[in-house]
Design a protein around this motif. Sequence first.
Motif, PDB file in Angstrom:
ATOM      1  N   ALA A 237       0.807  -1.302  -0.088  1.00 41.85           N
ATOM      2  CA  ALA A 237      -0.085  -0.023   0.104  1.00 41.85           C
ATOM      3  C   ALA A 237       0.796   1.249  -0.072  1.00 41.85           C
ATOM      4  O   ALA A 237       0.689   2.292  -0.698  1.00 41.85           O
ATOM      5  N   VAL A 238       1.766   1.136   0.921  1.00 39.46           N
ATOM      6  CA  VAL A 238       2.687   2.477   0.742  1.00 39.46           C
ATOM      7  C   VAL A 238       3.573   2.689  -0.521  1.00 39.46           C
ATOM      8  O   VAL A 238       3.735   3.748  -1.034  1.00 39.46           O
ATOM      9  N   LEU A 239       4.002   1.312  -1.036  1.00 43.52           N
ATOM     10  CA  LEU A 239       4.705   1.533  -2.286  1.00 43.52           C
ATOM     11  C   LEU A 239       3.851   2.212  -3.360  1.00 43.52           C
ATOM     12  O   LEU A 239       3.948   2.735  -4.145  1.00 43.52           O
ATOM     13  N   SER A 240       2.598   1.756  -3.382  1.00 41.24           N
ATOM     14  CA  SER A 240       1.458   2.165  -4.261  1.00 41.24           C
ATOM     15  C   SER A 240       1.247   3.522  -4.157  1.00 41.24           C
ATOM     16  O   SER A 240       1.156   4.409  -5.219  1.00 41.24           O
ATOM     17  N   LEU A 241       1.218   4.239  -2.839  1.00 40.89           N
ATOM     18  CA  LEU A 241       0.847   5.520  -2.586  1.00 40.89           C
ATOM     19  C   LEU A 241       2.054   6.409  -3.364  1.00 40.89           C
ATOM     20  O   LEU A 241       1.885   7.411  -3.926  1.00 40.89           O
ATOM     21  N   TRP A 242       3.346   5.969  -2.954  1.00 39.72           N
ATOM     22  CA  TRP A 242       4.439   6.614  -3.418  1.00 39.72           C
ATOM     23  C   TRP A 242       4.502   6.540  -4.992  1.00 39.72           C
ATOM     24  O   TRP A 242       4.820   7.668  -5.528  1.00 39.72           O
ATOM     25  N   LEU A 243       4.648   5.288  -5.529  1.00 38.29           N
ATOM     26  CA  LEU A 243       5.063   5.037  -6.946  1.00 38.29           C
ATOM     27  C   LEU A 243       3.801   5.579  -7.820  1.00 38.29           C
ATOM     28  O   LEU A 243       3.958   5.939  -8.942  1.00 38.29           O
ATOM     29  N   VAL A 244       2.540   4.729  -7.442  1.00 37.88           N
ATOM     30  CA  VAL A 244       1.427   4.921  -8.544  1.00 37.88           C
ATOM     31  C   VAL A 244       0.575   6.274  -8.155  1.00 37.88           C
ATOM     32  O   VAL A 244       0.514   7.206  -9.280  1.00 37.88           O
ATOM     33  N   VAL A 245       0.310   6.460  -7.003  1.00 39.02           N
ATOM     34  CA  VAL A 245      -0.548   7.612  -6.566  1.00 39.02           C
ATOM     35  C   VAL A 245       0.287   8.912  -6.795  1.00 39.02           C
ATOM     36  O   VAL A 245      -0.079   9.792  -7.818  1.00 39.02           O
ATOM     37  N   SER A 256       0.643  12.686   6.662  1.00 42.12           N
ATOM     38  CA  SER A 256       1.630  12.010   7.027  1.00 42.12           C
ATOM     39  C   SER A 256       1.499  10.283   6.719  1.00 42.12           C
ATOM     40  O   SER A 256       0.520   9.733   7.193  1.00 42.12           O
ATOM     41  N   ILE A 257       2.351   9.859   6.188  1.00 38.50           N
ATOM     42  CA  ILE A 257       2.240   8.377   5.730  1.00 38.50           C
ATOM     43  C   ILE A 257       2.576   7.573   6.921  1.00 38.50           C
ATOM     44  O   ILE A 257       1.894   6.492   7.028  1.00 38.50           O
ATOM     45  N   THR A 258       3.312   8.063   8.020  1.00 28.23           N
ATOM     46  CA  THR A 258       3.671   7.191   8.959  1.00 28.23           C
ATOM     47  C   THR A 258       2.531   7.192   9.910  1.00 28.23           C
ATOM     48  O   THR A 258       1.936   5.968  10.496  1.00 28.23           O
ATOM     49  N   LEU A 259       1.614   8.290  10.041  1.00 23.62           N
ATOM     50  CA  LEU A 259       0.247   8.222  10.787  1.00 23.62           C
ATOM     51  C   LEU A 259      -0.459   7.220  10.203  1.00 23.62           C
ATOM     52  O   LEU A 259      -1.224   6.580  10.730  1.00 23.62           O
ATOM     53  N   PHE A 260      -0.404   7.467   8.955  1.00 27.01           N
ATOM     54  CA  PHE A 260      -1.517   6.456   8.020  1.00 27.01           C
ATOM     55  C   PHE A 260      -1.135   4.899   8.274  1.00 27.01           C
ATOM     56  O   PHE A 260      -1.893   4.011   8.314  1.00 27.01           O
ATOM     57  N   VAL A 329     -11.982   4.347   6.315  1.00 28.86           N
ATOM     58  CA  VAL A 329     -12.050   5.186   5.294  1.00 28.86           C
ATOM     59  C   VAL A 329     -12.186   6.632   5.732  1.00 28.86           C
ATOM     60  O   VAL A 329     -11.488   7.417   5.384  1.00 28.86           O
ATOM     61  N   ALA A 330     -12.864   6.861   6.837  1.00 26.95           N
ATOM     62  CA  ALA A 330     -12.893   8.248   7.490  1.00 26.95           C
ATOM     63  C   ALA A 330     -11.452   8.649   7.961  1.00 26.95           C
ATOM     64  O   ALA A 330     -11.001   9.732   7.918  1.00 26.95           O
ATOM     65  N   PHE A 331     -10.823   7.731   8.662  1.00 26.50           N
ATOM     66  CA  PHE A 331      -9.205   8.038   9.053  1.00 26.50           C
ATOM     67  C   PHE A 331      -8.429   8.066   7.849  1.00 26.50           C
ATOM     68  O   PHE A 331      -7.610   9.247   8.092  1.00 26.50           O
ATOM     69  N   SER A 332      -8.521   7.508   6.891  1.00 24.19           N
ATOM     70  CA  SER A 332      -7.550   7.525   5.760  1.00 24.19           C
ATOM     71  C   SER A 332      -8.009   8.924   5.022  1.00 24.19           C
ATOM     72  O   SER A 332      -7.018   9.533   4.592  1.00 24.19           O
ATOM     73  N   GLN A 333      -9.097   9.223   4.508  1.00 26.76           N
ATOM     74  CA  GLN A 333      -9.447  10.319   3.978  1.00 26.76           C
ATOM     75  C   GLN A 333      -9.000  11.668   4.753  1.00 26.76           C
ATOM     76  O   GLN A 333      -8.535  12.641   3.930  1.00 26.76           O
ATOM     77  N   ALA A 334      -9.022  11.471   5.968  1.00 30.41           N
ATOM     78  CA  ALA A 334      -8.728  12.607   6.850  1.00 30.41           C
ATOM     79  C   ALA A 334      -7.270  13.091   6.707  1.00 30.41           C
ATOM     80  O   ALA A 334      -6.485  14.161   6.567  1.00 30.41           O
ATOM     81  N   GLY A 339      -4.617  16.293   5.150  1.00 28.67           N
ATOM     82  CA  GLY A 339      -3.637  16.572   5.922  1.00 28.67           C
ATOM     83  C   GLY A 339      -3.757  16.374   7.449  1.00 28.67           C
ATOM     84  O   GLY A 339      -3.198  17.246   8.046  1.00 28.67           O
ATOM     85  N   ALA A 340      -5.009  15.601   7.921  1.00 34.03           N
ATOM     86  CA  ALA A 340      -5.221  15.729   9.218  1.00 34.03           C
ATOM     87  C   ALA A 340      -4.086  15.066  10.119  1.00 34.03           C
ATOM     88  O   ALA A 340      -3.360  14.292   9.742  1.00 34.03           O
ATOM     89  N   GLY A 341      -4.101  15.667  11.415  1.00 34.91           N
ATOM     90  CA  GLY A 341      -3.152  15.136  12.227  1.00 34.91           C
ATOM     91  C   GLY A 341      -3.810  14.235  13.230  1.00 34.91           C
ATOM     92  O   GLY A 341      -4.787  13.927  13.323  1.00 34.91           O
ATOM     93  N   LEU A 342      -2.750  13.769  14.342  1.00 31.65           N
ATOM     94  CA  LEU A 342      -3.396  12.869  15.395  1.00 31.65           C
ATOM     95  C   LEU A 342      -4.509  13.375  16.183  1.00 31.65           C
ATOM     96  O   LEU A 342      -5.643  12.652  16.585  1.00 31.65           O
ATOM     97  N   GLU A 343      -4.598  14.857  16.304  1.00 31.01           N
ATOM     98  CA  GLU A 343      -5.407  15.334  16.965  1.00 31.01           C
ATOM     99  C   GLU A 343      -6.898  15.376  16.595  1.00 31.01           C
ATOM    100  O   GLU A 343      -8.128  15.485  17.220  1.00 31.01           O
ATOM    101  N   THR A 344      -6.889  15.204  15.236  1.00 30.36           N
ATOM    102  CA  THR A 344      -7.989  15.104  14.454  1.00 30.36           C
ATOM    103  C   THR A 344      -8.507  13.610  14.292  1.00 30.36           C
ATOM    104  O   THR A 344      -9.943  13.201  14.373  1.00 30.36           O
ATOM    105  N   VAL A 345      -7.696  12.661  14.187  1.00 33.81           N
ATOM    106  CA  VAL A 345      -8.028  11.280  13.823  1.00 33.81           C
ATOM    107  C   VAL A 345      -7.804  10.132  14.952  1.00 33.81           C
ATOM    108  O   VAL A 345      -8.328   9.091  14.977  1.00 33.81           O
TER     109      VAL A 345
END
Length: 375
Positions: A237-245, A256-260, A329-334, A339-345
């Motif tokens: 998934a991470v490689l897909s976000l970096w390379l494809v998306v 943040s990809i790390t938070l995701f 889905v709500a977490f990922s979209q945010a 660009g939501a942070g930990l305080e939001t999700v």
Amino acid sequence: MIQWLSNVYRLGLKELRSLRADPVLILLIIYVFSFAVYAVATGAKLEVVNASVAYVDLDRSELTGRIVNAILPPDFETPQEISSSDIDRVMNNGKYVFVLSFPPRFEADVLAGLQPSMQLNIDATAMVQAGNGAVFIQEIIAAEIAKFVAPGDTSSSLPIDLIVTALFNPNLQSTWFSSVMQVINNVTILSVLLTGAALIREREHGTIEHLLVMPVTPSEIMLAKIWANGLAIIVAAVLSLWLVVQGILSVPIAGSITLFVVGTVLYLVSVTGLGILLATFTTSMPQFGLLALPVLVIMNLLSGSTTPMESIPVWLQNVMQIAPSTHFVAFSQAILYRGAGLETVWLDMVVMAALSAVFFVAALLRFRQTMSASN
């Protein structure tokens, strides 16, 4: 405790080796997170692109010519003139999405203030394109008539200066939405399929009996399958976000990809547990596929990834709160869109962790029952 962790680690390595030895699953992972993401993002467009337009001009006036010439690519193809007797035929054949019909004396009646009627036929088979395209065409007609009747008159304009700003997707490109959502949906699909397939593979190859005589517990076996298959999915998934998306499709990732990844780990415990739970009720891959298919369809369609949660009936929204995919889905979209942070999700992460515990315990109890029956 150290021995328990060692068993989970070594059993997980066994799962990774089994996965590596299965070229079909490897190709599935690569396909789902590469070509499938690209194909859906570029092929399934929600905005109006190259919509076919025809027109019938019984007036042959300057005004009708200006309206036709204002319908331009890339939203629309160049309008093609047809006769009035061909309208039903071309609409029935699906040759055009929109057909405009200008009546005789259209320009004269407009200048006389008679508000003449004109017809816009729409092929609503492609519902999203038809709806958006109809609005665009109406705006084009209204703008051209206003400029033709009173080119210097601004009295009909709004008494305010309305500035519209589209946040998070300024150009309103469906590719930005569909590419990321495809990655999110594929995480759910593969999490269920890979863990379920891992358990089915143990049965089909006869290695489940080997595990039964080993000094390992059902919880160790389950956790090994979860972390091994979950690791493969997260990396893909991470490689897909970096390379494809981000790379090929040039879609920006706001957060943040790390938070995701942290939230995805919490989510994977529940959804991989669901895969194991479903696999305990089946004895072969075809059976598992038939059982998993309706579950995955419901999870994806009603999680907010395809349609907004607000468009779903309230009672069904409440029911879907027990599905971990809704919160993922709500977490990922945010994170990925806004660009939501930990305080939001953080609340979604807490809910996913709680649901993961529930699904893991349910799967573990069923898995223990299955292993006891096989022993």
